[in-house]
Design a protein around this motif. Sequence first.
Motif, PDB file in Angstrom:
ATOM      1  N   UNK A 199       0.838  -1.196   0.000  1.00  0.00           N
ATOM      2  CA  UNK A 199       0.000   0.000   0.000  1.00  0.00           C
ATOM      3  C   UNK A 199       0.872   1.245   0.000  1.00  0.00           C
ATOM      4  N   UNK A 200       1.852   1.285   0.899  1.00  0.00           N
ATOM      5  CA  UNK A 200       2.665   2.497   0.985  1.00  0.00           C
ATOM      6  C   UNK A 200       3.489   2.671  -0.296  1.00  0.00           C
ATOM      7  N   UNK A 201       3.936   1.547  -0.882  1.00  0.00           N
ATOM      8  CA  UNK A 201       4.648   1.643  -2.166  1.00  0.00           C
ATOM      9  C   UNK A 201       3.761   2.277  -3.227  1.00  0.00           C
ATOM     10  N   UNK A 202       2.534   1.763  -3.320  1.00  0.00           N
ATOM     11  CA  UNK A 202       1.630   2.221  -4.371  1.00  0.00           C
ATOM     12  C   UNK A 202       1.284   3.696  -4.183  1.00  0.00           C
ATOM     13  N   UNK A 203       0.997   4.077  -2.933  1.00  0.00           N
ATOM     14  CA  UNK A 203       0.633   5.476  -2.669  1.00  0.00           C
ATOM     15  C   UNK A 203       1.810   6.390  -3.004  1.00  0.00           C
ATOM     16  N   UNK A 204       2.985   5.931  -2.636  1.00  0.00           N
ATOM     17  CA  UNK A 204       4.204   6.693  -2.901  1.00  0.00           C
ATOM     18  C   UNK A 204       4.395   6.857  -4.409  1.00  0.00           C
ATOM     19  N   UNK A 205       4.255   5.769  -5.124  1.00  0.00           N
ATOM     20  CA  UNK A 205       4.524   5.774  -6.562  1.00  0.00           C
ATOM     21  C   UNK A 205       3.593   6.730  -7.284  1.00  0.00           C
ATOM     22  N   UNK A 206       2.366   6.890  -6.793  1.00  0.00           N
ATOM     23  CA  UNK A 206       1.404   7.740  -7.491  1.00  0.00           C
ATOM     24  C   UNK A 206       1.305   9.123  -6.862  1.00  0.00           C
ATOM     25  N   UNK A 207       2.180   9.378  -5.879  1.00  0.00           N
ATOM     26  CA  UNK A 207       2.237  10.711  -5.295  1.00  0.00           C
ATOM     27  C   UNK A 207       0.988  11.107  -4.546  1.00  0.00           C
ATOM     28  N   UNK A 208       0.321  10.155  -3.919  1.00  0.00           N
ATOM     29  CA  UNK A 208      -0.885  10.490  -3.158  1.00  0.00           C
ATOM     30  C   UNK A 208      -0.744  10.075  -1.697  1.00  0.00           C
ATOM     31  N   UNK A 209       0.514   9.857  -1.262  1.00  0.00           N
ATOM     32  CA  UNK A 209       0.743   9.399   0.111  1.00  0.00           C
ATOM     33  C   UNK A 209       0.184  10.402   1.124  1.00  0.00           C
ATOM     34  N   UNK A 210       0.309  11.716   0.792  1.00  0.00           N
ATOM     35  CA  UNK A 210      -0.168  12.721   1.746  1.00  0.00           C
ATOM     36  C   UNK A 210      -1.696  12.824   1.755  1.00  0.00           C
ATOM     37  N   UNK A 211      -2.343  12.142   0.817  1.00  0.00           N
ATOM     38  CA  UNK A 211      -3.812  12.191   0.721  1.00  0.00           C
ATOM     39  C   UNK A 211      -4.437  10.884   1.232  1.00  0.00           C
ATOM     40  N   UNK A 212      -3.616  10.024   1.778  1.00  0.00           N
ATOM     41  CA  UNK A 212      -4.061   8.660   2.083  1.00  0.00           C
ATOM     42  C   UNK A 212      -5.283   8.622   2.995  1.00  0.00           C
ATOM     43  N   UNK A 213      -5.360   9.571   3.934  1.00  0.00           N
ATOM     44  CA  UNK A 213      -6.421   9.508   4.929  1.00  0.00           C
ATOM     45  C   UNK A 213      -7.674  10.276   4.498  1.00  0.00           C
TER      46      UNK A 213
ATOM     47  N   UNK B 256      -7.575   5.603  -8.065  1.00  0.00           N
ATOM     48  CA  UNK B 256      -8.151   4.498  -8.835  1.00  0.00           C
ATOM     49  C   UNK B 256      -7.058   3.715  -9.555  1.00  0.00           C
ATOM     50  N   UNK B 257      -6.060   4.419 -10.060  1.00  0.00           N
ATOM     51  CA  UNK B 257      -4.963   3.725 -10.765  1.00  0.00           C
ATOM     52  C   UNK B 257      -4.140   2.916  -9.757  1.00  0.00           C
ATOM     53  N   UNK B 258      -3.921   3.503  -8.588  1.00  0.00           N
ATOM     54  CA  UNK B 258      -3.190   2.769  -7.549  1.00  0.00           C
ATOM     55  C   UNK B 258      -3.942   1.484  -7.212  1.00  0.00           C
ATOM     56  N   UNK B 259      -5.266   1.582  -7.122  1.00  0.00           N
ATOM     57  CA  UNK B 259      -6.063   0.394  -6.825  1.00  0.00           C
ATOM     58  C   UNK B 259      -5.970  -0.628  -7.957  1.00  0.00           C
ATOM     59  N   UNK B 260      -5.955  -0.110  -9.212  1.00  0.00           N
ATOM     60  CA  UNK B 260      -5.927  -1.022 -10.364  1.00  0.00           C
ATOM     61  C   UNK B 260      -4.593  -1.753 -10.477  1.00  0.00           C
ATOM     62  N   UNK B 261      -3.541  -1.129  -9.928  1.00  0.00           N
ATOM     63  CA  UNK B 261      -2.213  -1.727 -10.128  1.00  0.00           C
ATOM     64  C   UNK B 261      -1.689  -2.447  -8.895  1.00  0.00           C
ATOM     65  N   UNK B 262      -2.395  -2.376  -7.789  1.00  0.00           N
ATOM     66  CA  UNK B 262      -1.816  -2.892  -6.550  1.00  0.00           C
ATOM     67  C   UNK B 262      -1.674  -4.413  -6.577  1.00  0.00           C
ATOM     68  N   UNK B 263      -2.484  -5.073  -7.410  1.00  0.00           N
ATOM     69  CA  UNK B 263      -2.344  -6.530  -7.517  1.00  0.00           C
ATOM     70  C   UNK B 263      -1.315  -6.898  -8.592  1.00  0.00           C
ATOM     71  N   UNK B 264      -0.657  -5.886  -9.155  1.00  0.00           N
ATOM     72  CA  UNK B 264       0.376  -6.070 -10.197  1.00  0.00           C
ATOM     73  C   UNK B 264      -0.126  -6.889 -11.381  1.00  0.00           C
ATOM     74  N   UNK B 265      -1.209  -6.399 -12.015  1.00  0.00           N
ATOM     75  CA  UNK B 265      -1.740  -7.126 -13.169  1.00  0.00           C
ATOM     76  C   UNK B 265      -0.896  -6.839 -14.410  1.00  0.00           C
ATOM     77  N   UNK B 266      -1.026  -7.693 -15.429  1.00  0.00           N
ATOM     78  CA  UNK B 266      -0.296  -7.484 -16.672  1.00  0.00           C
ATOM     79  C   UNK B 266      -1.070  -6.632 -17.665  1.00  0.00           C
ATOM     80  N   UNK B 267      -2.354  -6.389 -17.376  1.00  0.00           N
ATOM     81  CA  UNK B 267      -3.209  -5.669 -18.317  1.00  0.00           C
ATOM     82  C   UNK B 267      -3.904  -4.524 -17.585  1.00  0.00           C
TER      83      UNK B 267
END
Lengths: 401, 226
Positions: free
Chosen positions: B122-136, B151-162
């Motif tokens: 979770x923290x990786x994904x939030x960090x990567x998309x620059x929304x860590x400060x908006x997490x709460x 939404x993109x962070x949610x779509x990618x957190x399971x590391x899908x190929x598509x």
Amino acid sequence: MKTFDVLRFSFRAATGYPARTLLTLLAMAIGVGAVILLTALGEGARRYVTREFTSLGTHLLIAIPGRSETTGGPPPMLGETPRDLTLEDALALKRSSAIRRVAPVAIGSAPVAWQQREREATIMGSTAEMFDIRQLSMAQGRFLPAGNPSRGSAVCVLGYKIKSELFGNSSPLGEWVRIGGRRFRVIGVMAAKGQSLGLDMGDIAIIPVASAQMLFNTSSLFRILIQAGGREAVPRAKKAILQIIQDRHEGEDDLTVITQDALLKTFDRIFNALTLTVGGIAAISLAVAGILIMNVMMISVSQRKTEIGLLKAIGSPRSQILRLFLSESAVLSLIGSFLGVVLALVGTWASLRFYPNFPVTIPWWALTAATVVGLLTGLVFGVLPARRAAGLEPVEALSRR
Amino acid sequence: MIELKGIGRTFQVGTEAVHALQAVDLTVRDGEYLSVMGPSGSGKSTLLNIIGLLDHPDSGVYRLDDVNATGLNDTQQAAVRRHKIGFVFQFFHLVPRLTAAENVELPLILAGVDPDERKKRLSQALEALGIADRARHRPDQLSGGQRQRVAIARATIMRPGIILADEPTGNLDRTSGNDVLDILEDLNNEGKILIMVTHDPELGRRAKRQILMLDGRIGSDSGKSA
């Protein structure tokens, strides 16, 4: 998905819509609370009556001369002449191990007089064991002394009413009163107990049974009060009484024995039926609460269509959606049931505070049953909305915004 | 690798049968970047939904990574969606009562991933998309661009190929729309398949391969890979 996460998700979903959740909880709490409280009232009524009956004396049996047929059927071809019960009959009962105490009762009416005052009263002849059998209590002095019951001494115990009418506020102890022309010395006054078994205990004078028989010139007894050795000894005592008296009356079965337990059992049955009825009525409110939960969950499903579509899009199979929504209604009904239990506890507490004499008691089975039924209601009525949620087509669900 | 063969999808609208897709053949290799364009009602969204296993074709065969996806049952399809496909929607579809972090974490929770692992990812994904400060923050406290990042962070957190994006910038202003597109293209640069439905030709042209849908058929395909 982990069970803990399922519960947390459901809990968050419930708290996410506080207004509808609160209303549902309220309905559930009232439903469950009503079931518990009303059964508690029924149970309280039962205990109240039981307690009143035990105050008559415990494990009491009453032997009455004569046969009172309550079964109907044709009258006997040969006329039966009931024999009188005698003092010897009563004393013979003591042979049985099932019987702890025996109090013969001879009763009649005679004037009681002291100095210039005179008053008609019920005169009861009995023995010292009467005191324990009827659980009497003394206001002054002592009860009839133990001793040979077939020898009558000239002592008497007065009911509190007669005492105050004859003596006013002065102490009667040691004074001689005339009862039906004979002189008796007052050795005690009974405490106010009120009416029991149709006899006003304040309005009688008690003298030794032999004296009463002499006074009324009879050898028969009005009845015999018997205390069994314990609750489980009551049927044995009843059998023994019938057997002993039959033996002494040349094989004639001319006695009626009433047990207090039989009376109590009848009341027990009546009150159990009453409790169940009242509980059943309350269960309707529980059903209403269940339908409300269903209603609320239905609304929730249509409100959260997109959420459901999304859950499917990010990998929830049908079964998981079903589980999530079922557990949400389970969480709602569980919390509701818990609040209902609290409500019922507060209710009984308040009732005990305002009516301390009426023992409102929550039977443990009602507590468990109401909680379990509450939970089941939530689950059963949650199935339909959950199935509807699980069956939603994701594309259609997501097309809303 | 996505292979569609003779895919057809018919909707019943009143008494009329609408052919949303007719005999569509399409192959997408790993790491490709496609844009799907076309007038409304041409079947672009239906195509995307079928690729994403949100909809079932009436005819044809869909093979995903050499598995016949049309033959899978509900649970298996859900597992495929969970592990292989990430969706990005025009209307974000964030759960309003959950915070940004909780929305991103949702797929991990549904998949039953351990809390420790969840926290890390979770923290990786939030960090990567620059929304860590908006997490709460809750979705209604976020701007449109931020919401789409969640939404993109949610779509990618399971590391899908598509990654399937249906008008991902449709509800965003130009600047944040470009930001979101940059993020999606970065994901494609990492090797994920990116398929984006849009009716904006300018955005569509950024894709290496462009498909134009017309009346439920593929009208043109710039990178026909036969």
